[in-house]
Design a protein around this motif. Structure first.
Motif, PDB file in Angstrom:
ATOM      1  N   PRO A 173       4.381  -8.536   3.817  1.00 51.20           N
ATOM      2  CA  PRO A 173       4.469  -7.857   2.514  1.00 51.20           C
ATOM      3  C   PRO A 173       3.309  -8.192   1.583  1.00 51.20           C
ATOM      4  O   PRO A 173       2.836  -7.326   0.836  1.00 51.20           O
ATOM      5  CB  PRO A 173       5.805  -8.357   1.952  1.00 51.20           C
ATOM      6  N   ASP A 219       7.464   0.840  -6.962  1.00 53.53           N
ATOM      7  CA  ASP A 219       8.659   0.079  -6.580  1.00 53.53           C
ATOM      8  C   ASP A 219       8.341  -0.661  -5.283  1.00 53.53           C
ATOM      9  O   ASP A 219       8.657  -0.204  -4.178  1.00 53.53           O
ATOM     10  CB  ASP A 219       9.846   1.028  -6.404  1.00 53.53           C
ATOM     11  N   VAL A 220       7.695  -1.817  -5.405  1.00 50.91           N
ATOM     12  CA  VAL A 220       7.158  -2.530  -4.250  1.00 50.91           C
ATOM     13  C   VAL A 220       8.264  -2.907  -3.269  1.00 50.91           C
ATOM     14  O   VAL A 220       8.102  -2.745  -2.045  1.00 50.91           O
ATOM     15  CB  VAL A 220       6.381  -3.787  -4.716  1.00 50.91           C
ATOM     16  N   GLU A 221       9.366  -3.410  -3.767  1.00 46.85           N
ATOM     17  CA  GLU A 221      10.445  -3.849  -2.875  1.00 46.85           C
ATOM     18  C   GLU A 221      10.974  -2.698  -2.027  1.00 46.85           C
ATOM     19  O   GLU A 221      11.185  -2.835  -0.814  1.00 46.85           O
ATOM     20  CB  GLU A 221      11.573  -4.467  -3.693  1.00 46.85           C
ATOM     21  N   ARG A 222      11.161  -1.557  -2.662  1.00 47.96           N
ATOM     22  CA  ARG A 222      11.667  -0.392  -1.929  1.00 47.96           C
ATOM     23  C   ARG A 222      10.643   0.095  -0.906  1.00 47.96           C
ATOM     24  O   ARG A 222      10.998   0.473   0.218  1.00 47.96           O
ATOM     25  CB  ARG A 222      12.004   0.725  -2.915  1.00 47.96           C
ATOM     26  N   VAL A 262       8.344  -1.725   0.617  1.00 45.94           N
ATOM     27  CA  VAL A 262       8.303  -2.684   1.721  1.00 45.94           C
ATOM     28  C   VAL A 262       9.449  -2.440   2.688  1.00 45.94           C
ATOM     29  O   VAL A 262       9.267  -2.449   3.919  1.00 45.94           O
ATOM     30  CB  VAL A 262       8.336  -4.129   1.181  1.00 45.94           C
ATOM     31  N   ARG A 263      10.648  -2.202   2.153  1.00 41.31           N
ATOM     32  CA  ARG A 263      11.802  -1.937   3.026  1.00 41.31           C
ATOM     33  C   ARG A 263      11.577  -0.679   3.857  1.00 41.31           C
ATOM     34  O   ARG A 263      11.922  -0.633   5.043  1.00 41.31           O
ATOM     35  CB  ARG A 263      13.079  -1.791   2.202  1.00 41.31           C
TER      36      ARG A 263
END
Length: 493
Positions: free
Chosen positions: A45, A4-7, A9-10
């Motif tokens: 990112p 889950d790349v977006e999670r 990164v956050r």
């Protein structure tokens, strides 16, 4: 989670320590991998790569960050929550099975072929069992380099390396420093030789409520094997290469661990067992979020969040103690166990306290006489049946055991009812959903909280707390005024 790349990164951008150990962040422009909470400015990112294990990041050619020390982050809570073959394999690798028995021994314990096991671990963790064990050896080497003054040759073999060359190459590849440079950088309070004291820090995810886990261990301490002294829980350890003594003291940022080992080759195993004992790899935020969803438990969780499940350093030992504790008080259970320890436990030297023995092994207990078992005949027979089953492998309660098979095996032994089986499942097997519905303390708490009191009805009501019912037990016990709920007075003072 690493997919889950977006999670991810956050989490990296917010320096969220809750995700330390869940995944590792590698930066392609620097060749370094970090924990999510690394204090350096977050990279772009597009330059981040995410890996499910330190071993996978190392295998991809990245070296460990010198600032956040990702190899020292708490372990992934997944391995303590799940019961599948990957989780069981990770628990066994953490206990040193690959170093002692090889990959074939690990596969044999799990009932898989070597190829099947390697395929499953690589698919989920990005690395096979040898790479995972190698990453653990690198971490052990770093701890020994920084916390002792052992000669580097002794460090290499103590950490499990087969040669000085492989030790030097691995340390340089993982940490971008030679062993001597790594030692020179470390700020040490002083270490000693192979038979001396090692001072380590055991990280954990916050919050941590030390009262419940340390209070429980201190209140149930077996004389000669365990004690509370100078604000620390101390006990003896039975390890592959000889006995050890550990002192564990809760501090705000970490648990201080003082170890004396007969052989430093047992360091990583000892640390893993101490982390397991204190449940330090748990994710308290995930646990408490579910339990807070029940209005009956919400106030208990808010009052003292971060309770852990007190486990054991030896699954066989706790299983025996669970039978000794059937239908008797805590004091009586300690007396029964102490009698066995005094008669059958191997002696140890403890220069720092009053520990005298390691707990006897099941092999030592197979032929125990009636004179050491001052209890009803039915319970003596139950204890002997359990000891035989553990000794011959009929029942497996190790950290890598199949939880359902272990429960079935235990339930098939005469005199082992639901309370004993679930107690062993909770503290030996580490099942986070084990629930002792018939426990007196749990039933007293249920009555006080207007919950169903009968085991059947309470068990049905407890389904709302899944998969964290073992943690719900800790909050239920906290409603009573029992010594297990607080550290001894000297610690508070």
């Amino acid at each position: 989670m690493h997919e889950d790349v977006e999670r991810c990164v956050r989490a990296v951008q917010s320096k969220d320590a809750r995700f330390d150990g869940w995944f590792f962040t590698a930066v392609v422009t620097t060749g370094i991998y970090c924990r999510p909470s690394c204090p350096v400015p977050a990279p772009k990112p597009g330059n981040m790569r995410f890996y499910p294990s330190a071993a996978a990041a190392q295998q991809a050619g990245f070296r460990a960050c010198k600032r956040c020390r990702p190899d020292a982050s708490p372990g992934s809570p997944l391995w303590n929550v799940r019961a599948d073959v990957v989780a069981r394999a990770m628990r066994l690798i953490g206990d040193g099975v690959v170093d002692r028995e090889g990959v074939s021994g690990l596969a044999r314990r799990l009932g898989y072929s070597v190829r099947q096991l390697e395929r499953q671990l690589t698919a989920e963790l990005g690395a096979g069992p040898l790479a995972l064990a190698r990453a653990q050896r690198a971490q052990t080497a770093r701890m020994l380099i920084e916390s002792s003054v052992l000669p580097m040759g002794e460090v290499a073999f103590a950490a499990g390396f087969s040669s000085i060359r492989s030790f030097n190459d691995t340390v340089m590849r993982v940490f971008a420093l030679t062993p001597s440079q790594l030692r020179a950088r470390a700020s040490r309070s002083g270490g000693v030789g192979a038979a001396g004291l090692l001072r380590l820090r055991l990280p954990f995810r916050r919050p941590l409520c030390p009262d419940n886990v340390f209070g429980h261990l201190a209140a149930t301490a077996v004389p000669g094997v365990e004690e509370w002294r100078d604000g620390a829980f101390r006990r003896t350890l039975s390890l592959p290469h000889g006995p050890g003594v550990v002192g564990l003291r809760p501090l705000p940022e970490y648990v201080e661990c003082l170890l004396r080992l007969a052989d430093v080759r047992d360091l990583s195993i000892a640390i893993g067992r101490c982390r397991w004992l204190l449940d330090l790899d748990a994710d308290p935020l995930a646990v408490d979020e579910v339990l807070r969803g029940d209005e009956v438990l919400r106030g208990l969780v808010d009052k003292a969040p971060g309770r852990r499940v007190p486990r054991t350093v030896d699954p066989h030992e706790f299983a025996v103690r669970a039978v000794l504790g059937q239908q008797v008080s805590t004091a009586a259970a300690r007396t029964h166990a102490g009698r066995l320890v005094e008669a059958l436990g191997a002696r140890v030297e403890d220069a720092d306290g009053g520990l005298t023995h390691v707990f006897p092994s099941v092999a030592d207990l197979v032929d125990v006489g009636d004179e050491l078992l001052a209890m009803p005949r039915a319970r003596r027979d139950s204890l002997r049946a359990l000891v035989r089953a553990l000794a011959d492998g009929t029942v497996d309660v190790s950290v890598g055991a199949d939880w359902d098979a272990a429960r079935a095996g235990l339930s098939g032994l005469s005199g082992l009812g639901p309370w004993t089986v679930e107690s062993i499942a909770m503290r030996s097997l580490g099942d986070p959903d084990a629930f002792v519905a018939s426990d007196l303390g749990v039933r007293l708490a249920a009555r006080q909280l207007d919950l169903p009191v009968s085991p059947g009805a309470l068990g049905a009501r407890s389904r709302a707390w899944r998969p964290w019912r073992a943690y719900a037990v800790q909050y239920l016990w906290a409603t009573g005024d029992h010594a297990i709920n607080r550290m001894p007075v000297e610690a508070a003072a």
